[in-house]
Design an enzyme around this catalytic site. Structure first.
Site, PDB file in Angstrom:
ATOM      1  N   GLU A  46       0.848  -1.197   0.000  1.00  0.00           N
ATOM      2  CA  GLU A  46       0.000   0.000   0.000  1.00  0.00           C
ATOM      3  C   GLU A  46       0.881   1.244   0.000  1.00  0.00           C
ATOM      4  O   GLU A  46       1.761   1.373   0.844  1.00  0.00           O
ATOM      5  CB  GLU A  46      -0.908   0.042   1.239  1.00  0.00           C
ATOM      6  N   ASN A  47       0.601   2.147  -0.938  1.00  0.00           N
ATOM      7  CA  ASN A  47       1.263   3.449  -0.948  1.00  0.00           C
ATOM      8  C   ASN A  47       0.436   4.373  -1.826  1.00  0.00           C
ATOM      9  O   ASN A  47       0.178   4.059  -2.981  1.00  0.00           O
ATOM     10  CB  ASN A  47       2.690   3.328  -1.496  1.00  0.00           C
TER      11      ASN A  47
END
Length: 474
Positions: A317-318
């Protein structure tokens, strides 16, 4: 349709989670299996594979069967370890021939700390620090049991991998010449990432965490530390139970030492003896907690390399959310965020960090837990007011597609041209979206108003005709 969006983006993998209550409504395998739920996930996974997209599957992204919470107090109860293992085993049995990348838990920090201490997330329990530490203890044991189950029963046949995904910000000392600030920054990351990573990669909780919590526990009264302990056998059983490490990362904080007196009560936050600060110059393009600080990403990845023996890493996740609630299709800040953060990840790879994959958060605007639909992280804008939940590509779609195609950034001039073309595309789409209310109004006129008026005209004509006929007969 959404899988087609993924195909157009040219991604090679997609991260999705399975909902435990969707396939086991009561959470217990021996009680009821929802075959329609299993069919849904099989269809989704097969569709991804047909489009040459690798499914990376999360077993637990916070959706605990309600029955298990009401009956056993959820992750406060040790029985959850076996129930979760049974559920995971059912998933391996039904989807394991197609899925080769499994994640047991996504961001268990939030489950433990915000689910069982502050109550900010489901199940909303406020049990002080002891509740958070106890939940985490059971989650770590559950992860290890699932890894061993897969290793013993399924690995040889299915040839897959099992890991965990941990979300962590980076903590930077406010004063690099102050030993207390340096220790506080170390404490911040260890209480965040090390809380779960250290037992899995090293066999026990971080020493700094044990020391701080132990000291605070003693100050607040005699007895054992609020942080549970692993037996020698458990340490050996848990250590090494991750074929890869998923990393979720969004932002950074400056950290300074701050002494919290024991009179303030027991909490995860006061146990750390630190304060979090932000630089007012840092861009804050979206959610109030999410400042864009790209250099922190490289430092976090290098920390993982040094601390845990350079494990295989997938960035799970980013991303960044919207600036405003109105439609923002020309999301220049998201393009800048993606460019800056991905570049820092590429620098970390040059540093020797074993990063094998990157996943942007997220494909679509979606339900963001306590933020509901107000925080929009999607590359695609979703019109939640429209019955069909129409999707509109933001500028970042075209930009991210170019990054994927080039597997990085060829040169500044070409990257700038990506930016320009993406902005031109979104400007056109923006006008279409701005016209959407008018279009909807015209649809209402066409589909509702016109037929209604037409029907009324017929009725009035019929009444007049009857009146005239009656008058003529008289």
């Amino acid at each position: 349709e959404d899988i087609q969006l993924l195909k157009e983006l040219k991604v090679n993998h997609y991260l999705l989670s399975i909902s435990w209550p969707r396939i086991l409504p009561t959470g217990i395998k021996t009680e009821q299996v929802n075959e329609k739920g299993i069919e849904f996930y099989n269809n989704t996974i097969n569709s991804l594979l047909e489009n040459k997209i690798i499914p990376i599957v999360i077993l637990y992204y916070w959706d605990l069967p309600q029955v298990l919470q009401e009956k056993y107090s959820g992750w406060q109860n040790i029985s959850m370890i076996n129930y979760f293992n049974d559920y995971a085993d059912l998933c391996f049995e039904n989807f394991g021939d197609s899925v080769k990348h499994w994640i047991t838990f996504s961001n268990p920090w939030a489950v433990a700390e915000e689910g069982y201490e502050t109550g900010k997330h489901a199940p909303g329990m406020r049990l002080s620090a002891s509740g958070a530490y106890k939940a985490a203890h059971h989650i770590i044991k559950a992860h290890a049991k699932v890894w061993h189950s897969y290793n013993k029963r399924w690995r040889r046949k299915q040839q897959g991998m099992v890991g965990i995904s941990l979300t962590s910000a980076w903590g930077e000392p406010v004063d690099l010449s102050n030993p207390k600030d340096i220790e506080a920054a170390e404490t911040y990351v260890q209480f965040y990432l090390g809380w779960f990573a250290n037992p899995i990669f090293s066999g026990d909780y971080p020493e700094i965490m044990k020391n701080y919590i132990g000291r605070k526990s003693t100050q607040q009264g005699p007895g054992m530390s609020r942080l549970p302990t692993f037996s020698a056998q458990e340490k050996s059983y848990i250590k090494g139970t991750s074929d890869f490490l998923g990393i979720g990362h969004f932002t950074t904080r400056y950290i300074t030492h701050k002494n919290y007196p024991s009179l303030q009560g027991a909490s995860y936050h006061t146990d750390r003896d630190l304060a979090e600060l932000v630089d007012p110059k840092w861009p804050d393009p979206g959610s109030k907690w999410l400042y864009s600080v790209p250099w922190g990403f490289r430092r976090l990845l290098n920390f993982v390399k040094t601390q845990y023996g350079n494990p295989l890493i997938y960035v799970t996740e980013n991303g960044v959310s919207e600036k405003a609630q109105c439609p923002q299709l020309c999301d220049e800040w998201r393009m800048e965020y993606l460019k800056d953060y991905i570049n820092e990840m590429l620098k970390a790879i040059n540093d020797g960090v074993n990063v094998r994959g990157y996943t942007a958060w997220s494909l679509l605007d979606k339900f963001e837990w306590k933020e509901g639909y107000s925080a929009r992280f999607g590359l695609y804008y979703v019109d939640f007011n429209n019955e069909n939940k129409l999707r509109y590509p933001k500028a970042s779609v075209q930009y991210y597609k170019k990054i994927i195609g080039a597997n990085g950034f060829p040169n500044a001039r070409e990257v700038h041209s990506w930016y320009q073309k993406a902005t031109e595309t979104c400007s056109t789409t923006n006008r279409l979206l701005a016209a959407e209310p008018l279009t909807t109004h015209m649809e209402m006129v066409t589909e509702i108003v016109v037929p209604t008026v037409f029907t009324l005209c017929i009725l009035i004509s019929a009444v007049l005709l009857m009146f005239l006929l009656r008058k003529h007969s008289l």
